[in-house]
Write a protein that holds these residues in place. Structure first.
Motif, short mmCIF file in Angstrom:
data_model
loop_
_atom_site.label_atom_id
_atom_site.label_comp_id
_atom_site.label_asym_id
_atom_site.label_seq_id
_atom_site.Cartn_x
_atom_site.Cartn_y
_atom_site.Cartn_z
N LEU A 45 0.84 -1.20 0.00
CA LEU A 45 0.00 0.00 0.00
C LEU A 45 0.88 1.25 0.00
O LEU A 45 0.66 2.18 -0.78
N ALA A 46 1.90 1.27 0.85
CA ALA A 46 2.81 2.42 0.93
C ALA A 46 3.61 2.60 -0.36
O ALA A 46 3.97 3.73 -0.71
N ALA A 47 3.87 1.51 -1.06
CA ALA A 47 4.65 1.57 -2.30
C ALA A 47 3.78 1.88 -3.52
O ALA A 47 4.27 1.86 -4.65
N GLY A 48 2.51 2.16 -3.29
CA GLY A 48 1.63 2.51 -4.40
C GLY A 48 1.12 1.32 -5.19
O GLY A 48 0.84 1.43 -6.38
N GLU A 49 0.99 0.17 -4.53
CA GLU A 49 0.48 -1.04 -5.17
C GLU A 49 -0.79 -1.49 -4.44
O GLU A 49 -0.80 -2.51 -3.75
N PRO A 50 -1.87 -0.72 -4.59
CA PRO A 50 -3.08 -0.99 -3.82
C PRO A 50 -3.76 -2.32 -4.12
O PRO A 50 -4.34 -2.93 -3.23
N LYS A 51 -3.68 -2.81 -5.35
CA LYS A 51 -4.32 -4.09 -5.68
C LYS A 51 -3.67 -5.22 -4.90
O LYS A 51 -4.34 -6.04 -4.27
N LYS A 52 -2.35 -5.25 -4.91
CA LYS A 52 -1.61 -6.28 -4.17
C LYS A 52 -1.87 -6.13 -2.67
O LYS A 52 -2.06 -7.12 -1.97
N ALA A 53 -1.90 -4.88 -2.20
CA ALA A 53 -2.17 -4.62 -0.78
C ALA A 53 -3.54 -5.15 -0.38
O ALA A 53 -3.68 -5.82 0.65
N ALA A 54 -4.55 -4.86 -1.19
CA ALA A 54 -5.91 -5.32 -0.87
C ALA A 54 -5.97 -6.84 -0.84
O ALA A 54 -6.59 -7.42 0.06
N ASP A 55 -5.29 -7.48 -1.78
CA ASP A 55 -5.28 -8.95 -1.82
C ASP A 55 -4.59 -9.54 -0.59
O ASP A 55 -5.06 -10.53 -0.03
N LEU A 56 -3.48 -8.94 -0.17
CA LEU A 56 -2.74 -9.46 0.98
C LEU A 56 -3.46 -9.18 2.30
O LEU A 56 -3.41 -9.99 3.22
N LEU A 57 -4.11 -8.03 2.40
CA LEU A 57 -4.77 -7.66 3.65
C LEU A 57 -6.11 -8.36 3.85
O LEU A 57 -6.53 -8.58 4.99
N ALA A 58 -6.78 -8.73 2.79
CA ALA A 58 -8.12 -9.32 2.90
C ALA A 58 -8.20 -10.50 3.88
O ALA A 58 -9.09 -10.53 4.73
N PRO A 59 -7.29 -11.47 3.81
CA PRO A 59 -7.43 -12.60 4.73
C PRO A 59 -6.95 -12.33 6.17
O PRO A 59 -7.32 -13.06 7.07
N VAL A 60 -6.15 -11.29 6.37
CA VAL A 60 -5.60 -11.05 7.71
C VAL A 60 -6.23 -9.85 8.43
O VAL A 60 -6.03 -9.68 9.62
N ALA A 61 -6.98 -9.03 7.71
CA ALA A 61 -7.55 -7.82 8.31
C ALA A 61 -8.75 -8.05 9.22
O ALA A 61 -8.92 -7.31 10.19
N PRO A 62 -9.62 -9.05 8.98
CA PRO A 62 -10.77 -9.22 9.86
C PRO A 62 -10.35 -9.33 11.33
O PRO A 62 -9.40 -10.03 11.67
N GLY A 63 -11.05 -8.57 12.15
CA GLY A 63 -10.74 -8.56 13.58
C GLY A 63 -9.75 -7.50 13.98
O GLY A 63 -9.49 -7.30 15.16
N ASN A 64 -9.15 -6.81 13.02
CA ASN A 64 -8.18 -5.76 13.32
C ASN A 64 -8.63 -4.48 12.62
O ASN A 64 -8.50 -4.35 11.40
N THR A 65 -9.14 -3.53 13.39
CA THR A 65 -9.69 -2.30 12.83
C THR A 65 -8.68 -1.54 11.99
O THR A 65 -9.01 -1.03 10.92
N ARG A 66 -7.46 -1.47 12.44
CA ARG A 66 -6.44 -0.72 11.70
C ARG A 66 -6.11 -1.36 10.36
O ARG A 66 -5.96 -0.67 9.35
N LEU A 67 -6.02 -2.68 10.34
CA LEU A 67 -5.77 -3.36 9.08
C LEU A 67 -6.99 -3.26 8.16
O LEU A 67 -6.84 -3.14 6.94
N ARG A 68 -8.18 -3.31 8.74
CA ARG A 68 -9.39 -3.14 7.93
C ARG A 68 -9.41 -1.75 7.28
O ARG A 68 -9.75 -1.60 6.12
N TYR A 69 -9.00 -0.74 8.06
CA TYR A 69 -8.93 0.63 7.55
C TYR A 69 -7.95 0.69 6.37
O TYR A 69 -8.25 1.25 5.33
N ALA A 70 -6.77 0.08 6.53
CA ALA A 70 -5.78 0.05 5.45
C ALA A 70 -6.33 -0.70 4.23
O ALA A 70 -6.13 -0.28 3.09
N GLN A 71 -7.04 -1.79 4.48
CA GLN A 71 -7.64 -2.55 3.39
C GLN A 71 -8.64 -1.68 2.63
O GLN A 71 -8.66 -1.69 1.39
N VAL A 72 -9.44 -0.93 3.35
CA VAL A 72 -10.43 -0.04 2.71
C VAL A 72 -9.72 1.01 1.86
O VAL A 72 -10.15 1.30 0.74
#
Length: 130
Positions: A45-72
């Motif tokens: 996400l920080a490197a400007g690759e939002p598609k890859k970021a969304a794919d990587l965060l999707a399985p690990v973000a549930p239950g973590n508000t901050r990661l969910r925010y980054a995923q969004v």
């Protein structure tokens, strides 16, 4: 959560590299694999690759508000507004701060939902500082 705090892209990439090297010599357990995926997603996400970021965060973000925010954020950058709204709908049911309400309003406008104005008003009414 300090809104002004952030990790540098280089730091995140170094952390990701460290997790990869560690996993080559040591079997990572489930939680360690989740953290490695989260750091990797944030680095993309920080490197400007939002598609890859969304794919990587999707399985690990549930239950973590901050990661969910980054995923969004990643999902918004790739214009996945409906999916982002679904996550934001859940986040605003909790103790959401103004940033979450602002994003919800923005996404609600994008999908032409009638909740946009209400979300913007909630952002103004939220006591937390941006």
């Amino acid at each position: 959560w300090a809104p002004g705090s952030r990790a540098e892209t280089k730091t995140l990439l170094e952390l990701t590299s460290g997790w990869e090297k560690l996993s080559e010599s040591v079997e990572l357990n489930g939680k360690e694999k989740e953290w490695a995926a989260a750091v990797d997603g944030l680095a993309h996400l920080a490197a400007g690759e939002p598609k890859k970021a969304a794919d990587l965060l999707a399985p690990v973000a549930p239950g973590n508000t901050r990661l969910r925010y980054a995923q969004v954020i990643a999902m918004i950058k790739i214009e996945e507004y409906k999916g982002a709204k679904t996550i934001l709908d859940a986040l605003i049911r909790g103790q959401a701060d103004a940033r979450v309400h602002l994003l919800h309003g923005f996404v609600a406008q994008k999908v032409k939902a009638d909740t946009a104005t209400e979300s913007f008003m909630m952002a103004l009414d939220t006591e937390d500082e941006l």
